[in-house]
Scaffold this motif. Structure first.
Motif, PDB file in Angstrom:
ATOM      1  N   LEU A   1      -5.382  -0.689  -1.115  1.00  0.00           N
ATOM      2  CA  LEU A   1      -4.649  -0.454  -2.355  1.00  0.00           C
ATOM      3  C   LEU A   1      -3.550   0.587  -2.182  1.00  0.00           C
ATOM      4  O   LEU A   1      -2.439   0.417  -2.688  1.00  0.00           O
ATOM      5  CB  LEU A   1      -5.621  -0.018  -3.452  1.00  0.00           C
TER       6      LEU A   1
ATOM      7  N   HIS B   1      -1.463   0.752  -7.891  1.00  0.00           N
ATOM      8  CA  HIS B   1      -2.795   0.256  -7.562  1.00  0.00           C
ATOM      9  C   HIS B   1      -2.985  -1.217  -7.907  1.00  0.00           C
ATOM     10  O   HIS B   1      -4.029  -1.795  -7.579  1.00  0.00           O
ATOM     11  CB  HIS B   1      -3.861   1.096  -8.274  1.00  0.00           C
TER      12      HIS B   1
ATOM     13  N   PHE C   1       0.813  -1.220   0.000  1.00  0.00           N
ATOM     14  CA  PHE C   1       0.000   0.000   0.000  1.00  0.00           C
ATOM     15  C   PHE C   1       0.846   1.269   0.000  1.00  0.00           C
ATOM     16  O   PHE C   1       0.304   2.371  -0.058  1.00  0.00           O
ATOM     17  CB  PHE C   1      -0.955   0.014   1.203  1.00  0.00           C
TER      18      PHE C   1
ATOM     19  N   LYS D   1      -1.595  -4.836  -3.434  1.00  0.00           N
ATOM     20  CA  LYS D   1      -2.499  -4.573  -2.319  1.00  0.00           C
ATOM     21  C   LYS D   1      -2.135  -5.426  -1.109  1.00  0.00           C
ATOM     22  O   LYS D   1      -1.531  -6.488  -1.230  1.00  0.00           O
ATOM     23  CB  LYS D   1      -3.959  -4.828  -2.691  1.00  0.00           C
TER      24      LYS D   1
END
Length: 202
Positions: A156, A36, A31, A39
């Motif tokens: 994310l 993106h 993160f 995660k």
């Protein structure tokens, strides 16, 4: 110098920091990478300590922070976050036992407790607050309730923002050979820093 808009999360591990997560440890820094497609995942029905719904983040140095943006996701719909707590510390140690068995002995002060249950479910939380000195961040969910018995989400991104100079920094020089026994009476240094800045030499 921190410019407006700089995400201080990026590169924090490479700058001497680190992230210790209670679960999904192989993705514990996902993160903080600005990607993106990576995660950190939290899922389970037990207490936050037992399930590992927490992480402790060392930024590597002390910054003035005034904003955090947390983005959640879920592979099939809405993230089930429940409630989460964010606490911060500038790095001072405290003696004795902490209130839980997973948090390091820093003087953590709670920044916020967020109820993420109300509808419509949000994917992004933008936390703005008065500037505070931060080196360590401790994040955790609260325990699942009867109404929300399952925690299941992907984190994310966790972005950090501030501006101005870093609050504190530690630097280590190379060995300085004085050529023999010497008495050092004065040291000078030159840098563009705000008034009141001082140096401690060890």
């Amino acid at each position: 110098m921190i410019a407006i808009g700089d995400n201080l999360a990026l590169g924090s591990v490479g700058r001497g920091g680190g992230i210790r997560a209670g679960s999904n440890v192989n993705n514990s820094s996902a993160f903080s990478d600005g990607d993106h497609n990576t995660k950190w995942i939290a899922t389970g029905t037990g207490t936050w300590e037992d399930e590992g719904f927490y992480f402790e983040w060392d930024l590597g140095t002390v910054y003035w922070l005034d904003r955090m943006i947390i983005q959640y996701g879920h592979p099939w719909g809405r993230p089930s976050v429940g409630e989460f707590v964010v606490s911060t510390s500038a790095g001072a140690s405290v003696g004795g036992l902490t209130i839980d068995r997973v948090r390091s002995n820093f003087d953590y002060q709670q920044l916020t407790l967020v109820d993420a249950k109300p509808s419509p479910v949000r994917f992004i939380y933008d936390l703005m607050f008065p500037p505070r000195k931060v080196r360590h961040i401790f994040y955790h969910n609260t325990d699942p309730t009867v109404e929300d018995a399952w925690v299941w989400y992907m984190m994310l991104e966790y972005a950090l923002y501030g501006e101005g100079y870093v609050a504190e920094v530690e630097m280590m020089s190379d060995f300085i050979d004085l050529g023999g026994t010497s008495s050092v009476r004065r040291l000078t240094w030159d840098a563009g820093l705000p008034p009141g800045t001082y140096v401690e030499i060890r």
